[in-house]
Design a protein around this motif. Structure first.
Motif, PDB file in Angstrom:
ATOM      1  N   UNK A  21      26.740  57.309  28.460  1.00 45.21           N
ATOM      2  CA  UNK A  21      27.535  56.998  27.278  1.00 45.21           C
ATOM      3  C   UNK A  21      28.425  55.785  27.498  1.00 45.21           C
ATOM      4  N   UNK A  22      29.092  55.361  26.435  1.00 47.19           N
ATOM      5  CA  UNK A  22      30.096  54.296  26.504  1.00 47.19           C
ATOM      6  C   UNK A  22      31.396  54.840  25.931  1.00 47.19           C
ATOM      7  N   UNK A  23      32.475  54.714  26.700  1.00 45.60           N
ATOM      8  CA  UNK A  23      33.779  55.213  26.263  1.00 45.60           C
ATOM      9  C   UNK A  23      34.656  54.051  25.832  1.00 45.60           C
ATOM     10  N   UNK A  24      35.381  54.248  24.750  1.00 44.05           N
ATOM     11  CA  UNK A  24      36.230  53.196  24.182  1.00 44.05           C
ATOM     12  C   UNK A  24      37.643  53.746  24.006  1.00 44.05           C
ATOM     13  N   UNK A  25      38.613  52.937  24.440  1.00 48.76           N
ATOM     14  CA  UNK A  25      40.013  53.332  24.336  1.00 48.76           C
ATOM     15  C   UNK A  25      40.813  52.190  23.728  1.00 48.76           C
ATOM     16  N   UNK A  26      41.691  52.549  22.813  1.00 48.23           N
ATOM     17  CA  UNK A  26      42.500  51.586  22.080  1.00 48.23           C
ATOM     18  C   UNK A  26      43.947  51.687  22.540  1.00 48.23           C
ATOM     19  N   UNK A  27      44.608  50.562  22.752  1.00 47.84           N
ATOM     20  CA  UNK A  27      46.022  50.572  23.115  1.00 47.84           C
ATOM     21  C   UNK A  27      46.861  51.068  21.943  1.00 47.84           C
ATOM     22  N   UNK A  28      48.081  51.471  22.247  1.00 51.28           N
ATOM     23  CA  UNK A  28      48.998  51.894  21.192  1.00 51.28           C
ATOM     24  C   UNK A  28      49.414  50.696  20.346  1.00 51.28           C
ATOM     25  N   UNK A  29      49.642  50.891  19.067  1.00 48.70           N
ATOM     26  CA  UNK A  29      50.135  49.798  18.226  1.00 48.70           C
ATOM     27  C   UNK A  29      51.609  49.541  18.488  1.00 48.70           C
ATOM     28  N   UNK A  30      52.093  48.416  18.046  1.00 49.77           N
ATOM     29  CA  UNK A  30      53.524  48.130  18.073  1.00 49.77           C
ATOM     30  C   UNK A  30      54.171  48.902  16.923  1.00 49.77           C
ATOM     31  N   UNK A  57      47.481  45.556  21.387  1.00 50.35           N
ATOM     32  CA  UNK A  57      46.301  44.804  20.943  1.00 50.35           C
ATOM     33  C   UNK A  57      45.304  44.625  22.082  1.00 50.35           C
ATOM     34  N   UNK A  58      44.930  45.746  22.662  1.00 48.27           N
ATOM     35  CA  UNK A  58      43.960  45.740  23.757  1.00 48.27           C
ATOM     36  C   UNK A  58      42.984  46.891  23.572  1.00 48.27           C
ATOM     37  N   UNK A  59      41.779  46.710  24.095  1.00 50.86           N
ATOM     38  CA  UNK A  59      40.737  47.736  24.063  1.00 50.86           C
ATOM     39  C   UNK A  59      40.094  47.786  25.441  1.00 50.86           C
ATOM     40  N   UNK A  60      39.889  48.982  25.951  1.00 48.55           N
ATOM     41  CA  UNK A  60      39.175  49.180  27.214  1.00 48.55           C
ATOM     42  C   UNK A  60      37.843  49.844  26.920  1.00 48.55           C
ATOM     43  N   UNK A  61      36.795  49.333  27.548  1.00 51.46           N
ATOM     44  CA  UNK A  61      35.452  49.873  27.367  1.00 51.46           C
ATOM     45  C   UNK A  61      34.901  50.254  28.741  1.00 51.46           C
ATOM     46  N   UNK A  62      34.380  51.473  28.849  1.00 53.55           N
ATOM     47  CA  UNK A  62      33.726  51.930  30.078  1.00 53.55           C
ATOM     48  C   UNK A  62      32.257  52.151  29.763  1.00 53.55           C
ATOM     49  N   UNK A  63      31.390  51.373  30.410  1.00 56.03           N
ATOM     50  CA  UNK A  63      29.947  51.404  30.129  1.00 56.03           C
ATOM     51  C   UNK A  63      29.194  51.564  31.445  1.00 56.03           C
TER      52      UNK A  63
END
Length: 437
Positions: A21-30, A57-63
């Motif tokens: 799978x691919x996991x996606x994580x979004x940073x917290x907003x301001x 304003x960041x996104x982490x992707x684990x693939x």
């Protein structure tokens, strides 16, 4: 303060669990305080747990299936004209060097680059959160890949929440995480002990709050882990009282529920004590009952016990004591089963503690309670709250006026160990003789 090697280990552990799978994580907003004034930034706990990256304003992707890039960061680029207003940014290049990403891109390229990390995944791991716009972005990518699935034979056929996997990992604290929590506790213990000495009739609740939070910042904490509760007199019967504006009187109790955040790891302590020198007779009776319930509940924090064991123990001790005082009446089993004690004790006895004050992790699997294991940290916080307008449950005795206006909670942070437990917050006294002067 958490070494990058530990963040790498966490990502590797998660990638092993998601397979293809691919996991996606979004940073917290301001978060905006008012108009164009922003709150101090606080990163999303899941995002921080996996990356240590503390910018919006960041996104982490684990693939894990990708041939070249298993860990990808999308971040804000370096832009001097914006940084001079809002602070330094890590930027794309340093995101690789400093945070260990295999590849990094400007956040503006997310829509273009993300599909290549999804097209060979069998599912997308992403928790649909409060950011509806980003939720729609992920769903749109998934729908587009599903539309071409018949021609390619590859692509994510489902979206699955990351929470069950990741939050099970977060429940068990590493030695490094426990160091951070011990530091948060150490600072919070000092603040509580100072606040108790500072308190006296005629002072205001907010003065005590200021003393607490001064020590938090002075000792290097980020600040309060949650809005400090400094509740005197009848305010102690309001569970989440935060106005903190009442002047304290001689025969009041003061309930302080406060802890600091150190490196995003939190402490959570509650103590209740007389504003003057001594408890009144009724205050002392109820305090001794809550303390007994807490001590017996803490004894149940053992590896292998169900999470519910310490709550059930606290409830039974409180109900027995309230029956002895004539505040509850009837069959004890019926009172507990039908929760007829709830007008006087309306919350559970604790929660997980860690990166979040009410930390991530399930409490039950279906009908079965989570089993406590070494590395779990829980709060143990029984209480009694007999408000001025408290109404007994149906069929229960009327409450005599002498008990009204008394609110008591005692809370400690407890680590489950291999052989039992450790009360991390033991440095704040709670015996009757220590609470009086």
């Amino acid at each position: 303060m958490i070494p990058q090697t530990e963040y790498t280990e966490r990502r590797e552990q998660l990638m092993a669990k998601i397979g293809n799978g691919t996991a996606i994580f979004r940073s917290a907003p301001v978060a905006v305080m008012h108009n164009d004034v922003e709150y101090v930034y606080r990163q999303d706990s899941d995002f921080f747990y996996l990356t240590g990256f503390n910018e919006p304003e960041a996104v982490a992707v684990l693939a894990p299936h990708h041939e070249e890039h298993r860990y990808i960061l999308f971040v804000q680029p370096k832009e001097w004209d914006k940084e001079v207003w809002t602070g330094y940014r890590t930027g794309v290049d340093a995101a690789k060097e400093k945070y260990g990403a295999d590849e990094a891109y400007p956040i503006a390229e997310l829509g273009e680059k993300l599909p290549k990390y999804l097209e060979k995944a069998d599912r997308i791991y992403y928790h649909l959160g409060r950011d509806r716009q980003f939720n729609d972005c992920i769903i749109t990518h998934w729908q587009q890949l599903m539309a071409t699935y018949p021609k390619r034979g590859t692509g994510p056929i489902a979206i699955e929440s990351t929470h069950p996997i990741l939050h099970a990992m977060r429940l068990v604290k590493s030695p490094t995480e426990l160091e951070m929590m011990r530091k948060a506790v150490e600072i919070s213990v000092e603040a509580h002990n100072h606040a108790r000495k500072f308190t006296q009739p005629g002072r205001y609740e907010y003065e005590v709050q200021a003393e607490l939070e001064h020590i938090f910042r002075l000792r290097g904490a980020l600040g309060p882990a949650y809005p400090s509760i400094v509740a005197s007199g009848m305010n102690s019967c309001i569970l989440h009282y935060i106005e903190n504006n009442r002047q304290m009187q001689e025969n009041d109790l003061l309930l302080i529920d406060a802890g600091c955040s150190y490196g995003y790891y939190n402490a959570d302590i509650t103590r209740t004590f007389p504003v003057g020198n001594h408890f009144t007779p009724e205050q002392k009776i109820l305090y001794e009952l809550v303390l007994k319930a807490q001590l017996e509940a803490i004894a149940q924090v053992q590896p292998g016990n169900p999470y519910s064991s310490f709550h059930d123990t606290a409830v039974r001790v409180l109900v027995e004591g309230l029956m002895d005082l004539g505040l509850l009446a009837g069959d004890i089993e019926e009172i507990i089963k039908e929760e007829k004690y709830k007008p006087l004790y309306m919350h559970r006895t604790g929660h997980w503690l860690g990166l979040d004050v009410h930390d991530a992790g399930v409490y039950k699997h279906g009908e079965n309670w989570q089993t406590l294991q070494p590395g779990h940290v829980v709060t143990v916080e029984p209480g009694l709250y007999i408000g001025l307008d408290a109404k007994p449950a149906e069929g229960q005795p009327e409450i005599d006026q002498r008990w009204r206006g008394i609110g008591i909670r005692i809370e400690d942070d407890v680590l489950v160990t291999e052989s039992g437990h450790e009360v991390l917050t033991a440095g704040v006294p709670k015996a009757i003789e220590d609470m009086e002067r």
